[in-house]
Design an enzyme around this catalytic site. Sequence first.
Site, PDB file in Angstrom:
ATOM      1  N   GLN A  74      -4.948   1.692  -5.753  1.00 29.49           N
ATOM      2  CA  GLN A  74      -4.362   0.372  -5.500  1.00 29.49           C
ATOM      3  C   GLN A  74      -4.829  -0.204  -4.157  1.00 29.49           C
ATOM      4  O   GLN A  74      -4.064  -0.871  -3.444  1.00 29.49           O
ATOM      5  CB  GLN A  74      -2.845   0.451  -5.562  1.00 29.49           C
ATOM      6  N   SER A  75      -6.069   0.032  -3.808  1.00 31.63           N
ATOM      7  CA  SER A  75      -6.607  -0.458  -2.536  1.00 31.63           C
ATOM      8  C   SER A  75      -6.705  -1.984  -2.484  1.00 31.63           C
ATOM      9  O   SER A  75      -7.316  -2.608  -3.362  1.00 31.63           O
ATOM     10  CB  SER A  75      -8.005   0.140  -2.333  1.00 31.63           C
ATOM     11  N   ASN A  76      -6.131  -2.560  -1.463  1.00 32.78           N
ATOM     12  CA  ASN A  76      -6.294  -4.009  -1.226  1.00 32.78           C
ATOM     13  C   ASN A  76      -7.694  -4.304  -0.704  1.00 32.78           C
ATOM     14  O   ASN A  76      -8.239  -5.369  -0.953  1.00 32.78           O
ATOM     15  CB  ASN A  76      -5.271  -4.489  -0.190  1.00 32.78           C
ATOM     16  N   VAL A  78     -10.469  -2.766  -1.569  1.00 32.20           N
ATOM     17  CA  VAL A  78     -11.390  -2.801  -2.706  1.00 32.20           C
ATOM     18  C   VAL A  78     -11.274  -4.140  -3.435  1.00 32.20           C
ATOM     19  O   VAL A  78     -12.292  -4.755  -3.776  1.00 32.20           O
ATOM     20  CB  VAL A  78     -11.120  -1.614  -3.663  1.00 32.20           C
TER      21      VAL A  78
END
Length: 331
Positions: A74-76, A78
């Site tokens: 859930q990387s912002n 990325v």
Amino acid sequence: MLERFPRVKLAHLPTPLEALDRLSEELGGPRLWVKRDDCTGLATGGNKTRKLEFALAEAIENGADTIITAGAVQSNHVRQTAAAAARAGLACSVVLEQVFPTPGKAYRDSGNVLLDRLFGAGLHECPAGTNLDEAMQALAAETAAAGGKPWVVPVGASSATGALGYVNAALELLDQAAAMDLVIDQIVTATGSGGTQAGLLVGLRAAGSDLPVLGIGVGSPQAEQVAKVAAVADETAEFLGRPGLVTAADVVVDCGYVGGGYGQPTAAMNDALLMAARLEGLLLDPVYTGKALAGLIDRVRQGGFGDAANVVFLHTGGSPALFAYADQLTT
Ligand SMILES: *Cc1c(COP(=O)(O)O)cnc(C)c1O
């Protein structure tokens, strides 16, 4: 200070600086403000967009046609990188670390992951604990072998180049405060890969400001987090031609609000999320800003900001992750 560095325009700047009057009144401490870097404009916004203005320009200068990066599922970072690459006409290939052993469906497919897919990024999952630098290098080698021109943007874009985005943010905030006749006593931000806090410190000190920045950690142990921020600050200061600008005493971090680990909800995070939403109509996120505001609130309640009159909370974004955590939040 930053004119000589290549930059692509991605962010809606300046972001607003707004008073949090109802939250301040509820807590009864210093006047609280929010710097709205959740409103940087690209792909629902967030702090990585400022960093990517410099990091992507560097990739383009080096002739890249494919951006490689990495983060948690859930990387912002990325998500914003995938959008920035699309906008620049570059391909984007990412390593996603499966940080939870048994993630629910929302965590796997909704929130940032859904948006990564919309932006056309190639997603490559890897197990928790994978060396992400090595995994990115492997993906870059694969891309090159297939005739592409890869460029690796490190996790969180927390290189000296990426941190220039927060040097710029510090200068922007100082200008904004001056125009409002506002004397800021303290900045509070979530800190992860370290580039945001490091860039802020370099920008402030370069501008002659001794304004303190408190980083609230979201995963790493205290000593490791301090070392991360200090290392990026040193690199960034050197890159700017101002080595030694940030001292050890400048790097103030509190990792007391992490709870069980990176991305694991805490009750204080949930409370902070609800207070921001119900008192201010402001959306935070469960991984970074929720824990950072929980730290800020706790400190106000303990009198931890002393006689500070004005405290600025840097909102670094992340609200798409709310949907990924839908079944883990108490509303
Ligand atoms: C990445 C991120 C942070 C942390 O910023 P760093 O520069 O990695 O320390 C904070 N908040 C949000 C919402 C983020 O996505």
